[in-house]
Design an enzyme around this catalytic site. Structure first.
Site, mmCIF file in Angstrom:
data_model
loop_
_atom_site.group_PDB
_atom_site.id
_atom_site.type_symbol
_atom_site.label_atom_id
_atom_site.label_comp_id
_atom_site.label_asym_id
_atom_site.label_seq_id
_atom_site.Cartn_x
_atom_site.Cartn_y
_atom_site.Cartn_z
ATOM 1 N N LYS A 140 0.843 -1.202 0.000
ATOM 2 C CA LYS A 140 0.000 0.000 0.000
ATOM 3 C C LYS A 140 0.872 1.243 0.000
ATOM 4 O O LYS A 140 1.925 1.264 0.659
ATOM 5 C CB LYS A 140 -0.905 -0.038 1.239
ATOM 6 C CG LYS A 140 -1.955 1.061 1.308
ATOM 7 C CD LYS A 140 -2.853 0.849 2.525
ATOM 8 C CE LYS A 140 -3.904 1.938 2.676
ATOM 9 N NZ LYS A 140 -4.744 1.750 3.873
ATOM 10 N N SER A 156 -9.712 1.827 2.936
ATOM 11 C CA SER A 156 -8.827 2.542 2.060
ATOM 12 C C SER A 156 -7.809 1.670 1.325
ATOM 13 O O SER A 156 -7.227 2.124 0.341
ATOM 14 C CB SER A 156 -8.095 3.619 2.860
ATOM 15 O OG SER A 156 -7.246 3.042 3.837
ATOM 16 N N SER A 180 -9.766 -0.459 7.230
ATOM 17 C CA SER A 180 -9.200 -0.321 5.887
ATOM 18 C C SER A 180 -8.535 -1.556 5.289
ATOM 19 O O SER A 180 -8.288 -1.590 4.088
ATOM 20 C CB SER A 180 -8.188 0.816 5.863
ATOM 21 O OG SER A 180 -8.857 2.023 5.661
HETATM 22 N N1 LIG Z 1 -8.615 4.266 7.367
HETATM 23 C C1 LIG Z 1 -9.577 3.415 7.593
HETATM 24 O O1 LIG Z 1 -9.368 2.421 8.271
HETATM 25 C C2 LIG Z 1 -10.874 3.631 6.893
HETATM 26 C C3 LIG Z 1 -11.936 4.464 7.474
HETATM 27 N N2 LIG Z 1 -13.065 4.286 6.616
HETATM 28 C C4 LIG Z 1 -11.559 5.923 7.517
HETATM 29 O O2 LIG Z 1 -11.867 6.606 6.570
HETATM 30 O O3 LIG Z 1 -11.037 6.417 8.469
#
Ligand SMILES: NC(=O)C[C@H](N)C(=O)O
Length: 492
Positions: free
Chosen positions: A79, A154, A178
């Site tokens: 990533k 993400s 994410s």
């Molecule tokens: N970064 C993550 O784990 C995703 C979460 N949906 C966020 O936007 O914070």
């Protein structure tokens, strides 16, 4: 033999027995990437030249029987918020569009030491803020099984790359879901380890009390193997990394789970959860029972607070962490600024996208003197309540199970994904981050139109081994990786 379908373990053993050469593996994967990634858009950067060079070197070592390392010749995708020496690491942001780090993240160093081959850097939501991979400055990744669907986020690029057969495994990061949510949308296995299990050194910080790096793979065993290799204390560089030495997740992974006690919180199957997801999880419950486990309904009354608590805490930490991007030291620098203040303002204003700005504004407000007690302190208190719920359940039960996400992958033309509306969909993944416990997403079904559905297994701190054991047994009854081989990918 289709090299693109082989698991980490299969690739490793075929290379070890000299059935295939590392350069053949890398060649087959790049061929597939070149054919399909134009549509899927999983990669931001391909490291083809370096990968081919490393593979040629490993070919030579293979011929000489000098195959050191537990990932000898096995390719990986990373990533793009995990720093890689001399290789572009953008966080999918304009702010870091030209950033080439001068060092490797600890997880990268570990994988290099095991002789894994880096194929490239994977797309994500900008600074990991989002659940669809659409907030990336560069591109929107598509779900390989249906190009009209989101791969989630993400770590959407990581999930898509593994599902599409571009890489046998990838690393993602999980702050509020994410790793697990995109794993569930793409039909793969994704682990958010115990907080402190994996070093965060070289992970570009979003919310430091929540972030963890986690493996994304096609099978449970592969996942356990990768976690074994990336976990461990990092004395020199991450003081939050734990010295817990129990990092053997594969021994005993296949023992039976007769008598294992599983808890299914009734709030996990609440009204927001899609009917097909509920049906798949109830079917999974039956499968666990047929393996000799018991599944009982429990209550998690404070689940309703997790989304507010998470978005206040994560945004607060993000506003502090992202203060370092100022246009001076590295990254994007605006042109024609008249003075220092204007340089800061313009660089940050032009370098960050809307979602990142929204979180910085929210976090700054929440931490400001007049509002700190009303929001930040309250959010921390809610975090404790959720933690109490989870700890109470895990005193009586081995694991908590439930859906990973309230829905399967959204179709782009059906759901308007915008601003804070999507935040609520993180409700089922956030508890594990707030509490710091490990949680694994594994495939547990398909919708009628063949979109994968994922299920979570949440354990107590440092009980990854128990999670993998239950997940492995489940996989003997339901293995989407095998089923998907018979499906035609959307991208083909
Ligand atoms: N970064 C993550 O784990 C995703 C979460 N949906 C966020 O936007 O914070």
């Amino acid at each position: 033999m289709n090299i693109n379908e082989l698991t980490v373990e299969e690739l490793y053993s075929k290379i070890h027995s000299k059935e295939i050469k590392p350069s053949e593996v890398v060649g087959a994967l790049f061929e597939r990437i070149e054919k399909y990634d134009g549509n899927i858009k999983a990669f931001i950067t391909l490291t083809k030249e370096q990968a081919e060079k490393t593979a040629a070197e490993l070919d030579r070592l293979q011929a000489e029987d000098k195959m050191d390392g537990n990932m000898f010749g096995v390719p990986v995708g990373i990533k793009d918020n995990i720093v890689t020496k001399d290789i572009l690491t953008t966080c999918a942001s304009r702010m870091l569009h030209n950033f080439k780090p001068v060092y490797d993240a600890t997880v990268m160093t570990k994988l290099k030491n095991e002789n894994s081959i880096l194929m490239g850097k994977l797309n994500m939501d900008e600074f990991a803020m989002g659940s669809t991979s659409e907030t990336s400055y560069f591109q929107t990744t598509k779900n390989p099984w249906n190009l009209n669907c989101s791969p989630g986020g993400s770590s959407g690029g990581s999930a898509a790359a593994v599902a599409a057969g571009f890489v046998p495994y990838a690393l993602g990061t999980d702050t509020g879901g994410s790793v697990r949510q995109p794993a569930s949308f793409c039909g793969i296995v994704g682990m958010k380890p115990t907080y402190g299990r994996v070093s965060r050194f070289g992970l570009i910080a979003f919310a430091s009390s929540l972030d963890q790096v986690g493996p994304m793979t096609r099978t449970v065993r592969d996942n356990a193997k990768v976690l074994e290799l990336i976990s461990g204390e990092d004395k020199a560089n991450d003081m939050t990394s734990s010295n817990n030495q129990d990092t053997d997740f594969l021994t005993g992974i296949d023992k039976d789970i007769k008598g294992m006690k599983l808890a299914l919180p009734k709030e996990f199957l609440g009204s927001d959860v899609d009917d097909e997801v509920t049906a798949a999880v109830l079917k999974a419950k039956e499968r666990f029972e047929s393996l000799g486990a018991t599944v009982e309904e429990v209550e998690m009354p404070n689940l309703k607070y997790v989304v507010s608590s998470y978005y206040l805490i994560a945004s607060s930490e993000a506003s502090a962490n992202l203060a370092r991007f100022d246009g001076i030291r590295y990254g994007y620098r605006a042109e024609n600024a008249k003075n220092l203040e204007e340089l800061y303002k313009k660089s940050r204003g032009e370098g960050f996208g809307d979602e990142v700005k929204r979180r910085i504004l929210l976090g700054t407000y929440v931490l400001s003197a007049g509002h700190y007690d009303d929001y930040y302190v309250k959010a921390q208190k809610l975090r404790r309540l959720v933690s109490n719920d989870v700890q109470r359940i895990l005193t009586d039960y081995d694991l908590i199970i439930g859906p990973t996400s309230t829905t399967p992958a959204h179709k782009y033309d059906e759901v308007e994904i915008e601003g804070t509306k999507e935040y609520k969909n993180d409700i089922l993944t956030i508890p594990a981050n707030l509490v710091g416990v490990p949680s694994l997403s594994i495939p547990c079904g398909l919708t009628e139109d063949n979109r994968p559905i994922g299920m979570q297994l949440i354990g107590n701190h440092f009980e990854e081994r128990k999670i993998y054991n239950a997940a492995y047994q489940f996989e003997t009854l339901y293995n989407l990786h095998e089923e998907l081989k018979n499906l035609t990918m959307g991208a083909e």
